[in-house]
Design a protein around this motif. Structure first.
Motif, mmCIF file in Angstrom:
data_model
loop_
_atom_site.group_PDB
_atom_site.id
_atom_site.type_symbol
_atom_site.label_atom_id
_atom_site.label_comp_id
_atom_site.label_asym_id
_atom_site.label_seq_id
_atom_site.Cartn_x
_atom_site.Cartn_y
_atom_site.Cartn_z
ATOM 1 N N LEU A 8 0.851 -1.195 0.000
ATOM 2 C CA LEU A 8 0.000 0.000 0.000
ATOM 3 C C LEU A 8 0.880 1.236 0.000
ATOM 4 N N GLY A 9 0.789 2.021 -1.045
ATOM 5 C CA GLY A 9 1.529 3.276 -1.107
ATOM 6 C C GLY A 9 0.791 4.388 -0.382
ATOM 7 N N THR A 10 1.554 5.367 0.123
ATOM 8 C CA THR A 10 0.923 6.465 0.878
ATOM 9 C C THR A 10 1.403 7.833 0.412
ATOM 10 N N PHE A 11 2.037 7.907 -0.740
ATOM 11 C CA PHE A 11 2.506 9.186 -1.278
ATOM 12 C C PHE A 11 1.323 10.145 -1.455
ATOM 13 N N ARG A 12 1.504 11.362 -0.997
ATOM 14 C CA ARG A 12 0.518 12.452 -1.089
ATOM 15 C C ARG A 12 -0.693 12.260 -0.179
ATOM 16 N N GLN A 213 3.623 -9.401 -13.376
ATOM 17 C CA GLN A 213 4.124 -10.454 -14.255
ATOM 18 C C GLN A 213 5.524 -10.165 -14.776
ATOM 19 N N ARG A 214 5.912 -8.905 -14.763
ATOM 20 C CA ARG A 214 7.298 -8.562 -15.079
ATOM 21 C C ARG A 214 8.228 -8.880 -13.911
ATOM 22 N N GLY A 215 7.644 -9.234 -12.764
ATOM 23 C CA GLY A 215 8.438 -9.563 -11.591
ATOM 24 C C GLY A 215 8.652 -8.401 -10.647
ATOM 25 N N PHE A 216 7.951 -7.286 -10.876
ATOM 26 C CA PHE A 216 8.107 -6.110 -10.027
ATOM 27 C C PHE A 216 7.193 -6.200 -8.811
ATOM 28 N N ALA A 217 7.590 -5.580 -7.719
ATOM 29 C CA ALA A 217 6.673 -5.319 -6.614
ATOM 30 C C ALA A 217 5.933 -4.026 -6.929
ATOM 31 N N VAL A 218 4.706 -3.899 -6.438
ATOM 32 C CA VAL A 218 3.911 -2.700 -6.695
ATOM 33 C C VAL A 218 3.373 -2.138 -5.381
ATOM 34 N N ILE A 219 3.163 -0.811 -5.353
ATOM 35 C CA ILE A 219 2.682 -0.143 -4.144
ATOM 36 C C ILE A 219 1.631 0.920 -4.498
ATOM 37 N N PRO A 220 0.534 0.523 -5.138
ATOM 38 C CA PRO A 220 -0.484 1.509 -5.504
ATOM 39 C C PRO A 220 -1.153 2.098 -4.258
#
Length: 268
Positions: A8-12, A213-220
């Protein structure tokens, strides 16, 4: 604990909005939370975590050191202040937020101070954010192979950063994608809309699934419960080779974040 693939991203997000987002995210099953000193929301995140009742050992907390704290005599002190705001005795991952090449503190000194903070038990793992290939090489030169958990970089279907990603993968450094939706710009992309209709998914889910699927972690991030819940479903979406190939064609060097004085010279 290994770097979670979905966080979980928290930017802004500040004040009550970040408290509500983190509270809802934890209720929905998020267990990784990404923040930074410059976001000004560590205390509120700590408040939401404390009120949630989720045990600390089930959470993966990431924060980032701001450029004002790059100096060896400031880094650990600032991290201790972050821990106090978050209400914890350690974070799981600490990143250098920006390399800040125009800043007075040499990169090597900052990375060495970060490694010392890990040795002191303030953070379980260390990493970097927004570093180019040369800066990543220099960081590895200080701490050695296998010590950098991730490089958190801007990545989206419009900015695929292929050279840097290939280098990180070759050195065993996980890639964390931020701004995966490009400030929402990819949500109106016709190619993604077509793929989303085919899978009965949202465009946001398609973009996040592409990154996963590219193998990245995500933080929306989101302040809306329905979006927080929907984003999680990207983990169950499997895109075809044709889908991935179509998304690969969307590259247009669409960088959204490039602050003067903080950002490096990017790898073309």
């Amino acid at each position: 604990m290994a770097l979670p693939r979905f966080g979980l991203g928290t930017f802004r997000l500040t004040g009550q909005s970040v408290i509500d987002s983190v509270t809802t995210g934890l209720e929905l099953g998020y267990r990784a939370i990404d923040t930074a000193q410059i976001y000004g929301n560590e205390a509120e995140i700590g408040e939401a975590i404390a009120a949630s009742g989720v045990p600390r050992d089930q959470l993966y907390l990431t924060t980032k050191i701001w450029i004002d704290n790059h100096a060896p005599d400031k880094l650990a002190v600032s991290l201790e202040e972050s821990l106090a705001r978050l209400g914890t005795d350690r974070v799981d991952l600490t990143l250098i937020h920006w390399p800040a090449p125009g800043h007075a503190v040499p990169l090597e000194q900052t990375i060495e101070a970060l490694a010392k903070a890990k040795s002191a038990g303030l953070t379980c793992a260390i990493g970097i954010s927004n570093f180019n290939i040369d800066q990543t090489r220099r960081a590895i030169g200080v701490v050695g192979e296998g010590e950098l958990a991730t490089n958190q970089i801007e990545l989206s279907p419009y900015l695929q950063n292929r050279k840097l990603v290939a280098f990180l993968e070759s050195r065993g450094i996980a890639v964390t994608s931020y701004m995966t939706l490009a400030y929402g710009k990819v949500l109106k992309e016709p190619v993604l809309e077509t793929i989303a209709r085919k899978h009965e998914a949202t465009v946001a889910q398609v973009a996040l699934a592409w990154a996963l699927q590219r193998g990245f972690a995500v933080i929306p991030s989101s302040t809306r419960r329905e979006n927080l819940a929907s984003n999680l479903l990207a983990q169950d979406l499997e895109l075809s080779h044709e889908d991935m190939a179509a998304i690969a064609m969307l590259e247009r060097n669409g960088r959204e974040v490039n602050p003067e004085g903080l950002a490096p010279v990017w790898d073309d």
